[in-house]
Design a protein around this motif. Structure first.
Motif, PDB file in Angstrom:
ATOM      1  N   ALA A  76       0.837  -1.199   0.000  1.00 12.06           N
ATOM      2  CA  ALA A  76       0.000   0.000   0.000  1.00 12.06           C
ATOM      3  C   ALA A  76       0.875   1.254   0.000  1.00 12.06           C
ATOM      4  O   ALA A  76       0.609   2.225  -0.723  1.00 12.06           O
ATOM      5  N   VAL A  77       1.928   1.229   0.802  1.00  6.40           N
ATOM      6  CA  VAL A  77       2.853   2.371   0.853  1.00  6.40           C
ATOM      7  C   VAL A  77       3.494   2.572  -0.517  1.00  6.40           C
ATOM      8  O   VAL A  77       3.585   3.689  -1.036  1.00  6.40           O
ATOM      9  N   PHE A  78       3.894   1.462  -1.114  1.00  5.01           N
ATOM     10  CA  PHE A  78       4.527   1.504  -2.422  1.00  5.01           C
ATOM     11  C   PHE A  78       3.601   2.120  -3.470  1.00  5.01           C
ATOM     12  O   PHE A  78       3.996   2.997  -4.237  1.00  5.01           O
ATOM     13  N   ALA A  79       2.351   1.646  -3.472  1.00  9.40           N
ATOM     14  CA  ALA A  79       1.368   2.157  -4.435  1.00  9.40           C
ATOM     15  C   ALA A  79       1.144   3.646  -4.218  1.00  9.40           C
ATOM     16  O   ALA A  79       1.070   4.426  -5.168  1.00  9.40           O
ATOM     17  N   GLY A  80       1.063   4.046  -2.958  1.00 10.21           N
ATOM     18  CA  GLY A  80       0.845   5.454  -2.633  1.00 10.21           C
ATOM     19  C   GLY A  80       1.990   6.303  -3.157  1.00 10.21           C
ATOM     20  O   GLY A  80       1.784   7.361  -3.762  1.00 10.21           O
ATOM     21  N   MET A  81       3.215   5.819  -2.979  1.00  6.17           N
ATOM     22  CA  MET A  81       4.375   6.578  -3.438  1.00  6.17           C
ATOM     23  C   MET A  81       4.394   6.637  -4.965  1.00  6.17           C
ATOM     24  O   MET A  81       4.787   7.641  -5.554  1.00  6.17           O
ATOM     25  N   ALA A  82       3.972   5.530  -5.611  1.00  2.83           N
ATOM     26  CA  ALA A  82       3.972   5.503  -7.077  1.00  2.83           C
ATOM     27  C   ALA A  82       2.956   6.489  -7.646  1.00  2.83           C
ATOM     28  O   ALA A  82       3.173   7.070  -8.707  1.00  2.83           O
ATOM     29  N   GLN A  83       1.841   6.694  -6.950  1.00  5.62           N
ATOM     30  CA  GLN A  83       0.798   7.588  -7.460  1.00  5.62           C
ATOM     31  C   GLN A  83       1.012   9.038  -7.052  1.00  5.62           C
ATOM     32  O   GLN A  83       0.457   9.944  -7.672  1.00  5.62           O
ATOM     33  N   GLU A 313      -6.328   6.743 -16.590  1.00  8.91           N
ATOM     34  CA  GLU A 313      -5.069   7.396 -16.932  1.00  8.91           C
ATOM     35  C   GLU A 313      -3.923   7.026 -15.997  1.00  8.91           C
ATOM     36  O   GLU A 313      -2.796   7.441 -16.228  1.00  8.91           O
ATOM     37  N   ALA A 314      -4.201   6.226 -14.970  1.00 10.26           N
ATOM     38  CA  ALA A 314      -3.167   5.984 -13.982  1.00 10.26           C
ATOM     39  C   ALA A 314      -2.508   4.612 -14.145  1.00 10.26           C
ATOM     40  O   ALA A 314      -3.037   3.738 -14.807  1.00 10.26           O
ATOM     41  N   ARG A 315      -1.349   4.470 -13.525  1.00 11.60           N
ATOM     42  CA  ARG A 315      -0.645   3.189 -13.506  1.00 11.60           C
ATOM     43  C   ARG A 315      -1.400   2.200 -12.622  1.00 11.60           C
ATOM     44  O   ARG A 315      -1.863   2.546 -11.559  1.00 11.60           O
ATOM     45  N   HIS A 316      -1.501   0.956 -13.069  1.00 10.96           N
ATOM     46  CA  HIS A 316      -2.352   0.017 -12.347  1.00 10.96           C
ATOM     47  C   HIS A 316      -1.688  -1.070 -11.557  1.00 10.96           C
ATOM     48  O   HIS A 316      -2.304  -1.730 -10.754  1.00 10.96           O
ATOM     49  N   ASP A 317      -0.418  -1.305 -11.810  1.00  9.70           N
ATOM     50  CA  ASP A 317       0.191  -2.383 -11.054  1.00  9.70           C
ATOM     51  C   ASP A 317       1.559  -1.964 -10.547  1.00  9.70           C
ATOM     52  O   ASP A 317       2.082  -0.925 -10.933  1.00  9.70           O
ATOM     53  N   GLY A 318       2.059  -2.753  -9.648  1.00 14.26           N
ATOM     54  CA  GLY A 318       3.315  -2.382  -9.021  1.00 14.26           C
ATOM     55  C   GLY A 318       4.515  -3.001  -9.694  1.00 14.26           C
ATOM     56  O   GLY A 318       5.446  -3.424  -9.038  1.00 14.26           O
ATOM     57  N   VAL A 319       4.503  -3.065 -11.026  1.00 12.69           N
ATOM     58  CA  VAL A 319       5.657  -3.672 -11.707  1.00 12.69           C
ATOM     59  C   VAL A 319       6.829  -2.703 -11.738  1.00 12.69           C
ATOM     60  O   VAL A 319       6.630  -1.507 -11.791  1.00 12.69           O
TER      61      VAL A 319
END
Ligand code: UDP
Ligand code: MG
Length: 319
Positions: A76-83, A313-319
């Motif tokens: 979740a932290v990772f996704a938050g930082m990515a967005q 428009e956003a990135r959807h996965d944590g690749v």
């Protein structure tokens, strides 16, 4: 004008989401900081997502990320930082156990040129004896591995975009965020804060999930346990040498045969030492297997900015 993104992982936090947004908005706007709140709904089973949507309708600075299921806090932290779109990004718990006023202090340190600002617990809050001891043991190992004192480390921190980008660029799936932020380096400073009581809802950590958390993170960050296996083997070997000499002395002084007990003991000890060692090695192999599968860290099912759905428009996965 620079912008601060605050990443808030939320799992079953329907009682806290609204309040956290309100408090943060108040404190940050009073301090004159341009902000964005990135709320990541980590597959909650309650109405956390509905609460995030509701908060978004009131504030266009809210970004909501909805996971397809529970992927764990680190994801979740990772996704938050990515967005996050800010120039500086903070991570904090959305149960307000990390005092939001500290964000302002951290922000000023960032303005002074620090790139990683770590929140350090003044004390560890209320914890049981066993919890304290096992946490002490876990952080002992982690401190050795990271060469940074982790005893009072927390997931409450603020990082310059540069540091965040370098964390996002790391390929591993099992990441121990708390230690990784110090591993990347950069100009670092520390801010002390007092852990607050949780106001509503409950902690998501059971004793078993903490043991799993500790093990996963030790394995994710260090190969030290594999060296325990070697050390254990050496100790066993020394023990065996002593026993061999002892048995030989017994044999030559004509007092042999009575060695049944020792034999059984040695077999059991060596057997268990080997099984434990294989277990540790097996665990690493399992983790290597997980990593080579290159599954995404998380899967996003929906993203909102304010009252707008921006899923497309956003990135959807944590690749
Ligand atoms: N959390 C999460 N996913 C999980 C478990 C927890 O996003 O699977 C979030 C939770 O909503 C909270 C933060 O991580 O914002 C810390 O969790 P909690 O308060 O339960 O931990 P504690 O403060 O007891 O260590
Ligand atoms: Mg908490």
């Amino acid at each position: 004008m620079s912008k601060l993104s605050v990443v808030l992982p939320a799992y079953n936090e329907e009682l806290m989401v609204g309040k956290a947004c309100r408090v943060l908005r108040e404190i940050l706007s009073k301090a004159g900081i341009t902000y964005e709140l990135v709320l990541v709904n980590d597959g909650s089973r309650d109405n956390t997502w509905e609460e995030i949507v509701k908060a978004g309708k009131k504030d266009k600075n809210i970004l909501g990320v909805h996971f397809s299921r529970n992927f764990g806090k680190e994801s979740a932290v990772f996704a938050g930082m990515a967005q996050a779109t800010g120039d500086v990004i903070a991570v904090m718990d959305c149960d307000l156990q990390h005092p939001p006023e500290t964000l302002v202090e951290m922000y000023h340190l960032w303005e002074q040129g620090y790139e990683v600002i770590e929140g350090v617990k003044k004390s560890r809050g209320k914890e049981g004896f066993l919890h304290k001891k096992s946490a002490g043991f876990f952080y002992g190992i982690m401190s050795k591995a990271t060469k940074v004192d982790m005893q009072n480390a927390s997931d409450f921190k603020m990082m310059d975009r540069k540091a965040v980008e370098s964390i996002l660029a790391m390929p591993e799936r099992n990441m121990f965020f708390r230690a990784t932020s110090s591993w990347v380096g950069f100009k670092t400073t520390y801010v002390k804060f007092e852990v607050q009581e949780r106001e509503a809802g409950e902690s998501k950590w059971s004793a078993w999930s903490l043991v799993k958390y500790a093990f996963t993170n030790i394995v994710a960050f260090t190969t030290l346990p594999l060296q325990f296996v070697t050390v254990g083997g050496v100790l066993c070997f020394i023990g065996s040498l002593v026993l061999i000499i002892y048995s030989l002395v017994q044999y030559f002084s004509g007092k042999a045969v009575a060695g049944y007990t020792t034999t059984i003991m040695v077999i059991l000890l060596i057997g268990s030492a080997m099984m434990m060692s294989l277990g540790i090695i097996g665990y690493y192999i399992a983790k290597i297997y997980e990593e080579v599968k290159r599954r995404p860290r998380y899967i996003v099912s929906k993203i909102i900015r304010g009252s707008e759905d921006i899923s497309n428009e956003a990135r959807h996965d944590g690749v």
